[in-house]
Design an enzyme around this catalytic site. Structure first.
Site, PDB file in Angstrom:
ATOM      1  CD  GLN A 168      -1.267 -22.827   5.268  1.00 39.02           C
ATOM      2  OE1 GLN A 168      -0.577 -23.792   4.995  1.00 39.02           O
ATOM      3  NE2 GLN A 168      -1.066 -21.855   5.655  1.00 39.02           N
ATOM      4  CB  CYS A 169      -3.321 -29.234   7.617  1.00 37.17           C
ATOM      5  SG  CYS A 169      -1.769 -28.714   6.999  1.00 37.17           S
TER       6      CYS A 169
END
Length: 282
Positions: free
Chosen positions: A110-111
């Site tokens: 996600q990051c």
């Protein structure tokens, strides 16, 4: 503020809260001169990109990889039809619409995990790009340099147009080998974020258009602004493609490509005699 995003469905109970967020974001874009897109996910950049294009703002986008980055400016619409071609936005080279890239992903997916010095390099490049834009007579409408000299700078004819030269369109950097280069890309009439079809749809349908994009509403290519129920899909709805892809014509483009690929006859073997004949003919 949580930015509404394509592919992230909005439930009826959330509709008014999302509407308020959209109105606030729209107001912020209208009342500021420059928009920096620095968010993590691709889809979170879609709505600010569309609003920046609509209100003809300078939009700078910075995206990071593990050891690479891109800092770019989005093209701005001009009132002069005789102006040069508009530069592309972050989404102009995409052949698919932005969608949910966060659900069911691990935290590291996600990051973006990056090298520690990359973010300052990328953000500093974006700030210098903005400085060059603001010191150019045409500001956001400035064309990208047509060529570069051997020293990596703009040609003399280009640099005379602004105090700091002509602002680049896209600057891509790589920490592996410490390389950096500039590229130019024109806008696409099928872009899911800045094309005239998208801007006109928002002007005409407003928040209803955004809800269809967020919820990926099933529509027909013949009437892309009229929702189609799943049970009535026999009417030519673009099943398997997002609302934005159907609206911009990307869905039709994908189908045309699939039809062409289906007509190609692939062979795993090569006729040796035919190959020899071709070689002799050459």
């Amino acid at each position: 503020m949580s930015i509404p995003m394509p592919g992230h469905s909005v439930s009826p109970s959330e509709t008014e809260a999302v509407r308020t967020t959209v109105e606030k974001l729209d107001s912020l874009v209208q009342t500021h001169d420059v928009v920096f897109l620095l968010t993590d996910s691709r889809e979170s950049r879609w709505l600010p990109t569309m609003l920046g294009t609509l209100h003809r703002k300078i939009v700078l986008c910075v995206a990071l990889g593990f050891d690479s980055f891109v800092a770019m400016r989005h093209g701005v619409y001009s009132n002069n039809d005789n102006m040069h071609s508009r530069l592309g936005c972050y989404f102009c080279n995409d052949v698919v619409a932005p969608t949910d890239s966060l659900t069911d992903r691990t935290l590291d997916q996600q990051c973006t995990v990056t090298r520690p010095g990359l973010a300052p390099i990328a953000s500093g490049t974006a700030v210098e790009l903005l400085t060059t834009i603001l010191q150019h007579p045409l500001e956001g409408l400035a064309p990208a340099p047509e060529s570069h000299n051997n020293n990596g700078g703009n040609d003399a004819a280009d640099t005379q147009q602004g105090v700091f030269g002509v602002p680049e369109h896209q600057i891509r950097g790589y920490l592996a080998g410490f390389r950096q280069h500039s590229i130019v890309g024109q806008s696409s009439d099928m872009c899911t974020a800045c094309s005239p079809k998208i801007i006109d749809a928002y002007k005409k349908h407003g928040f209803d258009f955004l809800l269809r994009a967020f919820n990926n509403t099933l529509v027909s290519e013949d009437a892309p602004h009229v929702p189609v129920s799943a049970d009535a899909n026999a009417g030519g709805a673009a099943e398997g493609y997002s609302y934005l892809e159907t609206l911009t014509g990307l869905a039709a483009l994908h189908r045309q490509t699939d039809d062409i690929m289906a007509d190609i006859e692939w062979s795993d073997t090569e006729d040796a005699d035919a190959a020899d004949d071709d070689f002799e003919a050459l």
